[in-house]
Motif scaffolding. Structure first.
Motif, PDB file in Angstrom:
ATOM      1  N   SER A  23      37.975  50.198  39.409  1.00 44.37           N
ATOM      2  CA  SER A  23      39.016  50.086  40.442  1.00 44.37           C
ATOM      3  C   SER A  23      38.691  50.928  41.675  1.00 44.37           C
ATOM      4  CB  SER A  23      40.372  50.494  39.869  1.00 44.37           C
ATOM      5  OG  SER A  23      40.337  51.825  39.373  1.00 44.37           O
ATOM      6  N   LEU A  27      38.439  49.590  45.410  1.00 43.65           N
ATOM      7  CA  LEU A  27      39.322  50.157  46.429  1.00 43.65           C
ATOM      8  C   LEU A  27      38.539  50.665  47.622  1.00 43.65           C
ATOM      9  CD1 LEU A  27      42.303  50.833  46.992  1.00 43.65           C
ATOM     10  CD2 LEU A  27      41.904  53.079  45.979  1.00 43.65           C
ATOM     11  N   VAL A  33      38.972  45.417  48.770  1.00 46.32           N
ATOM     12  CA  VAL A  33      40.182  46.234  48.799  1.00 46.32           C
ATOM     13  C   VAL A  33      41.435  45.383  48.982  1.00 46.32           C
ATOM     14  CG1 VAL A  33      39.928  46.741  51.277  1.00 46.32           C
ATOM     15  CG2 VAL A  33      41.317  48.240  49.818  1.00 46.32           C
ATOM     16  N   GLU A  37      44.542  45.045  46.236  1.00 51.93           N
ATOM     17  CA  GLU A  37      45.931  45.356  46.563  1.00 51.93           C
ATOM     18  C   GLU A  37      46.864  44.197  46.232  1.00 51.93           C
ATOM     19  OE1 GLU A  37      45.706  46.458  50.652  1.00 51.93           O
ATOM     20  OE2 GLU A  37      45.100  48.530  50.216  1.00 51.93           O
ATOM     21  N   GLU A  38      46.335  42.984  46.215  1.00 50.21           N
ATOM     22  CA  GLU A  38      47.125  41.833  45.793  1.00 50.21           C
ATOM     23  C   GLU A  38      47.113  41.691  44.283  1.00 50.21           C
ATOM     24  OE1 GLU A  38      47.478  37.012  46.727  1.00 50.21           O
ATOM     25  OE2 GLU A  38      45.749  38.150  47.441  1.00 50.21           O
ATOM     26  N   ASP A  64      45.880  51.941  38.035  1.00 48.19           N
ATOM     27  CA  ASP A  64      45.133  50.690  37.879  1.00 48.19           C
ATOM     28  C   ASP A  64      45.253  50.133  36.460  1.00 48.19           C
ATOM     29  OD1 ASP A  64      43.739  52.646  36.601  1.00 48.19           O
ATOM     30  OD2 ASP A  64      41.773  52.104  37.386  1.00 48.19           O
TER      31      ASP A  64
END
Length: 296
Positions: A23, A27, A33, A37-38, A64
């Motif tokens: 993760s 990120l 990224v 985030e979705e 996460d």
């Protein structure tokens, strides 16, 4: 808002920690990224649904991933509960791998699971004036589950303890294969910071070795599998009841949930079952190799 009441207690049960692989890398990459985030809110949503459908308690998000708890008052129920947790974790892995939760991403997201049996959990229940209760727990096996969730394993990416594997194997037709994990000194340092407690009886999900069968036996098994999926009514089992609860909750969720179920069903029917049905007439045309043992 100040808590109204704190309650502390002891309990035992199965701990499930799920972790998103890499993760931090996703990120920190401008390529992934936005997709991450979705993806994360969707994974949190579906995880809550799948834990509740399997009979567990969703404890909390952990950035996460998540922590879930399946209380096990009676030791004789351990196999049944281990089977429910292993099955739900396996399903979540499959759904993520197949659908990516309907998030468009240049790199696939994957999850791993650490599952342990906590026999002496310290539980904390915090009650708020609104009537909402917040449950948390801690224990040695809880900590172990967090560490195991970072360990790679074959599909469906489960790492667990012998006590759960032994109980799971007592069930009718367990579908996940496990093998003992022999830790090296490097593994001990990397995943457990050199702490040996609880590491002597760990198991990882393993790909099954292919079984050599005759053409006749293979065709018979393939036809039986297709007929079972297409023609036979669903049996009344805990596993089927769990699946029905999960699918119903997904259909009542946001629009992306319905898209995930639709895509996963399409994959099973067209790419798995469809591939078997397409290959069957081709397999029937292949001549049988003589078996020197005389067995089919």
């Amino acid at each position: 808002m100040q808590p109204e009441k704190f309650e502390f207690g002891r309990s035992r049960g199965v701990v499930w920690v799920c972790d998103l692989v890499g993760s931090s890398r996703h990120l920190n990459s401008p390529d992934t990224v936005a997709a991450l985030e979705e993806f994360l809110p969707r994974m949190h949503w579906i995880a809550n649904v799948i834990v509740e459908a399997a009979g567990g308690k969703f404890i909390k998000w952990i950035g996460d991933g998540f922590l879930a708890w399946f209380e096990t008052p009676l030791h004789r129920d351990l196999g049944k509960i281990a089977g429910a947790v292993f099955g739900a974790a396996s399903d979540l892995t499959c759904i993520v791998n197949v659908t990516q939760l309907c998030v468009t991403t240049p790199k696939s997201f994957k999850v791993r699971h650490g599952i342990t049996f906590e026999q002496d959990a310290l539980t904390t229940t915090i009650r708020y004036p609104t009537g909402v209760d917040f449950l948390d727990l801690i224990g040695r096996a809880v900590v172990l589950a967090f560490r195991l969730s970072g360990v790679p394993a074959d599909h469906p990416s489960l790492v667990t303890e012998k006590i759960l594997v032994d109980a799971y194997k007592q069930l009718d037709n367990p579908h996940i294969n496990f093998g003992k994990w022999k830790l090296s000194e490097e593994d001990l340092l990397k995943y457990f910071k050199g702490e040996k407690l609880g590491t002597s009886s760990l198991y990882v999900s393993k790909d099954k070795k292919p079984v050599v069968r005759s053409k006749k036996a293979f065709l018979k098994q393939t036809k039986a599998l297709i007929a079972k999926v297409e023609d036979e009514p669903l049996p009344v089992t805990d596993r089927v009841a769990y699946a029905q609860r999960f699918v119903a909750a997904m259909h009542n969720g946001p629009q992306w949930c319905q898209a995930v179920i639709t895509e996963h069903s399409r994959f099973v029917k067209e790419e798995l079952l469809g591939a078997l049905k397409t290959a069957l007439p081709l397999l029937e045309q292949i001549p049988e190799n003589p078996d020197p043992s005389g067995k089919e």
